[in-house]
Scaffold this motif. Structure first.
Motif, PDB file in Angstrom:
ATOM      1  N   LEU A 139      -7.332  -5.761 -33.939  1.00 58.03           N
ATOM      2  CA  LEU A 139      -8.432  -6.199 -34.804  1.00 58.03           C
ATOM      3  C   LEU A 139      -9.540  -5.157 -34.784  1.00 58.03           C
ATOM      4  O   LEU A 139      -9.738  -4.474 -33.781  1.00 58.03           O
ATOM      5  CB  LEU A 139      -8.994  -7.536 -34.301  1.00 58.03           C
ATOM      6  N   ASP A 140     -10.293  -5.037 -35.893  1.00 58.08           N
ATOM      7  CA  ASP A 140     -11.472  -4.179 -35.831  1.00 58.08           C
ATOM      8  C   ASP A 140     -12.492  -4.824 -34.890  1.00 58.08           C
ATOM      9  O   ASP A 140     -12.398  -5.997 -34.551  1.00 58.08           O
ATOM     10  CB  ASP A 140     -12.058  -3.940 -37.226  1.00 58.08           C
ATOM     11  N   ARG A 141     -13.462  -4.053 -34.470  1.00 56.33           N
ATOM     12  CA  ARG A 141     -14.348  -4.498 -33.400  1.00 56.33           C
ATOM     13  C   ARG A 141     -15.136  -5.764 -33.749  1.00 56.33           C
ATOM     14  O   ARG A 141     -15.306  -6.636 -32.903  1.00 56.33           O
ATOM     15  CB  ARG A 141     -15.304  -3.375 -33.002  1.00 56.33           C
ATOM     16  N   GLU A 142     -15.621  -5.859 -34.960  1.00 58.93           N
ATOM     17  CA  GLU A 142     -16.427  -7.024 -35.322  1.00 58.93           C
ATOM     18  C   GLU A 142     -15.598  -8.297 -35.278  1.00 58.93           C
ATOM     19  O   GLU A 142     -16.013  -9.299 -34.684  1.00 58.93           O
ATOM     20  CB  GLU A 142     -17.039  -6.860 -36.710  1.00 58.93           C
ATOM     21  N   HIS A 143     -14.411  -8.271 -35.887  1.00 55.85           N
ATOM     22  CA  HIS A 143     -13.551  -9.462 -35.879  1.00 55.85           C
ATOM     23  C   HIS A 143     -13.013  -9.743 -34.474  1.00 55.85           C
ATOM     24  O   HIS A 143     -12.823 -10.897 -34.096  1.00 55.85           O
ATOM     25  CB  HIS A 143     -12.409  -9.298 -36.881  1.00 55.85           C
ATOM     26  N   ARG A 144     -12.770  -8.671 -33.709  1.00 50.08           N
ATOM     27  CA  ARG A 144     -12.336  -8.843 -32.322  1.00 50.08           C
ATOM     28  C   ARG A 144     -13.407  -9.579 -31.525  1.00 50.08           C
ATOM     29  O   ARG A 144     -13.111 -10.504 -30.759  1.00 50.08           O
ATOM     30  CB  ARG A 144     -12.061  -7.477 -31.699  1.00 50.08           C
ATOM     31  N   MET A 145     -14.656  -9.167 -31.693  1.00 48.07           N
ATOM     32  CA  MET A 145     -15.753  -9.798 -30.971  1.00 48.07           C
ATOM     33  C   MET A 145     -15.880 -11.269 -31.340  1.00 48.07           C
ATOM     34  O   MET A 145     -16.035 -12.140 -30.468  1.00 48.07           O
ATOM     35  CB  MET A 145     -17.063  -9.066 -31.262  1.00 48.07           C
ATOM     36  N   ILE A 146     -15.813 -11.574 -32.623  1.00 49.91           N
ATOM     37  CA  ILE A 146     -15.914 -12.961 -33.076  1.00 49.91           C
ATOM     38  C   ILE A 146     -14.795 -13.804 -32.483  1.00 49.91           C
ATOM     39  O   ILE A 146     -15.018 -14.922 -32.010  1.00 49.91           O
ATOM     40  CB  ILE A 146     -15.910 -13.027 -34.619  1.00 49.91           C
ATOM     41  N   TYR A 147     -13.582 -13.257 -32.470  1.00 51.85           N
ATOM     42  CA  TYR A 147     -12.440 -14.005 -31.918  1.00 51.85           C
ATOM     43  C   TYR A 147     -12.608 -14.238 -30.418  1.00 51.85           C
ATOM     44  O   TYR A 147     -12.343 -15.339 -29.913  1.00 51.85           O
ATOM     45  CB  TYR A 147     -11.143 -13.247 -32.189  1.00 51.85           C
ATOM     46  N   ILE A 148     -13.059 -13.232 -29.706  1.00 48.45           N
ATOM     47  CA  ILE A 148     -13.251 -13.358 -28.258  1.00 48.45           C
ATOM     48  C   ILE A 148     -14.339 -14.380 -27.947  1.00 48.45           C
ATOM     49  O   ILE A 148     -14.163 -15.248 -27.085  1.00 48.45           O
ATOM     50  CB  ILE A 148     -13.597 -11.989 -27.636  1.00 48.45           C
ATOM     51  N   LEU A 149     -15.462 -14.281 -28.633  1.00 47.75           N
ATOM     52  CA  LEU A 149     -16.564 -15.214 -28.391  1.00 47.75           C
ATOM     53  C   LEU A 149     -16.127 -16.656 -28.599  1.00 47.75           C
ATOM     54  O   LEU A 149     -16.465 -17.547 -27.817  1.00 47.75           O
ATOM     55  CB  LEU A 149     -17.743 -14.886 -29.306  1.00 47.75           C
ATOM     56  N   SER A 150     -15.363 -16.894 -29.642  1.00 46.43           N
ATOM     57  CA  SER A 150     -14.960 -18.261 -29.973  1.00 46.43           C
ATOM     58  C   SER A 150     -13.784 -18.746 -29.134  1.00 46.43           C
ATOM     59  O   SER A 150     -13.871 -19.759 -28.447  1.00 46.43           O
ATOM     60  CB  SER A 150     -14.611 -18.348 -31.459  1.00 46.43           C
ATOM     61  N   SER A 151     -12.680 -17.991 -29.171  1.00 43.71           N
ATOM     62  CA  SER A 151     -11.434 -18.465 -28.569  1.00 43.71           C
ATOM     63  C   SER A 151     -11.366 -18.270 -27.065  1.00 43.71           C
ATOM     64  O   SER A 151     -10.587 -18.939 -26.395  1.00 43.71           O
ATOM     65  CB  SER A 151     -10.239 -17.762 -29.229  1.00 43.71           C
ATOM     66  N   MET A 152     -12.154 -17.357 -26.518  1.00 46.37           N
ATOM     67  CA  MET A 152     -12.062 -17.067 -25.098  1.00 46.37           C
ATOM     68  C   MET A 152     -13.342 -17.396 -24.330  1.00 46.37           C
ATOM     69  O   MET A 152     -13.322 -17.521 -23.112  1.00 46.37           O
ATOM     70  CB  MET A 152     -11.688 -15.600 -24.894  1.00 46.37           C
ATOM     71  N   PHE A 153     -14.461 -17.547 -25.039  1.00 39.65           N
ATOM     72  CA  PHE A 153     -15.727 -17.861 -24.379  1.00 39.65           C
ATOM     73  C   PHE A 153     -16.319 -19.189 -24.841  1.00 39.65           C
ATOM     74  O   PHE A 153     -17.376 -19.588 -24.360  1.00 39.65           O
ATOM     75  CB  PHE A 153     -16.738 -16.731 -24.607  1.00 39.65           C
ATOM     76  N   GLY A 154     -15.653 -19.866 -25.764  1.00 41.31           N
ATOM     77  CA  GLY A 154     -16.100 -21.191 -26.172  1.00 41.31           C
ATOM     78  C   GLY A 154     -17.408 -21.211 -26.941  1.00 41.31           C
ATOM     79  O   GLY A 154     -18.101 -22.223 -26.959  1.00 41.31           O
ATOM     80  N   ILE A 155     -17.754 -20.106 -27.604  1.00 42.26           N
ATOM     81  CA  ILE A 155     -19.001 -20.042 -28.371  1.00 42.26           C
ATOM     82  C   ILE A 155     -18.800 -20.716 -29.723  1.00 42.26           C
ATOM     83  O   ILE A 155     -17.857 -20.397 -30.442  1.00 42.26           O
ATOM     84  CB  ILE A 155     -19.436 -18.574 -28.586  1.00 42.26           C
TER      85      ILE A 155
END
Length: 279
Positions: A139-155
């Motif tokens: 994933l590009d960095r912006e979409h990667r960050m969004i996915y990590i924040l939501s799916s892995m950090f519960g944001i």
């Protein structure tokens, strides 16, 4: 809790190093794990964690109590990670197409590797963490960050939007597109999500060793100290969606910040150069 954090911030700004230390202890593991998932390589994550912590310390006076302290931390960390120079695996320009081809190249090895069941379990976990982290690099960095924040950090989408400085609607749309890409890839390839698929970590241990994807003598992920934290489990109720794909990523270990990532911070706090910038 937010009032207590605000009180610590105020004390730290006024030169209370004990308060500053307490703030750092409360955020360091979040920053390290976010960096690790963004960059894949633990050594790179250590370097960037130190850079982010220094940035947070020196800009602490800019924090405004209208937002949560954790949101402010994630905003600075996310911005730094999105804009930092590419390194390591990122320079290989991974894509889901390239990754899928590598998976489908087969499971046969040129030579047998003798592995006990206990070793296979450890190596399979090493491969799973390495593989899921590498998927994120597709994933590009912006979409990667969004996915990590939501799916892995519960944001949730409201806090995520504040962190990324976009509207909640835009955040949800980008997250939805990213989840769709990740779901499509894993349903087509990963046995952890789709039992009909052959790709299982324990079946690919030998070929991963042969291809130098993992090194039994130098494990990158499974020999790292773990934090006693279920980061996502504590806030699943705040997530808009928690499917089997998200569960695979959320089940990855949550690590303690290595001491190497904190050496520069300790030197800064004990030196005469320690200073929190004025507003």
């Amino acid at each position: 809790m937010s009032d207590y954090k605000n009180e610590l911030v105020e004390k730290a700004i006024n030169g209370d190093k004990q308060a500053l230390n307490e703030l750092i202890v409360g955020i360091k593991d979040k920053i390290y794990n976010l960096s690790l998932r963004m960059l894949w390589n633990p050594a790179d994550a250590e370097d960037v964690t130190q850079e982010i912590l220094i940035k947070l310390i020196t800009n602490l006076a800019k924090f405004r109590s209208e937002s949560k302290f954790s949101t402010w931390v994630y905003r600075i960390a996310s911005n730094h990670l999105i804009n930092t120079n590419k390194r390591g695996l990122e320079n290989q320009k991974l894509s889901f197409e390239i990754y899928e081809k590598s998976i489908r190249d087969g499971f046969d090895t040129k030579q047998q590797v003798l592995i006990s069941e206990a070793e296979r379990t450890i190596l399979a976990e090493e491969l799973k963490v390495s593989c899921t982290h590498a998927m994120l690099l597709c994933l590009d960095r912006e979409h990667r960050m969004i996915y990590i924040l939501s799916s892995m950090f519960g944001i949730n989408s409201f806090e995520g939007a504040s962190i990324m400085d976009i509207t909640p609607e835009t955040y949800r749309k980008r997250l939805s597109r990213t989840r769709q890409k990740m779901r499509s890839f894993m349903e087509n390839n990963c046995g952890l999500v789709n039992p009909d698929k052959m790709c299982r970590c324990n079946r690919r241990v030998e070929v991963a060793i042969e291809n130098q994807r993992i090194n039994p003598e130098q494990l990158i992920f499974t020999n790292r100290p773990l934090a006693d934290t279920d980061l996502v489990g504590a806030c699943k109720e705040e997530m808009e969606e928690f499917d089997r794909v998200s569960a695979v990523f959320a089940s990855n270990p949550y690590y303690l910040t290595p001491e190497n990532a904190l050496q520069g911070i300790k030197k800064l706090m004990t030196s005469d150069n320690y200073k929190i910038l004025e507003v």
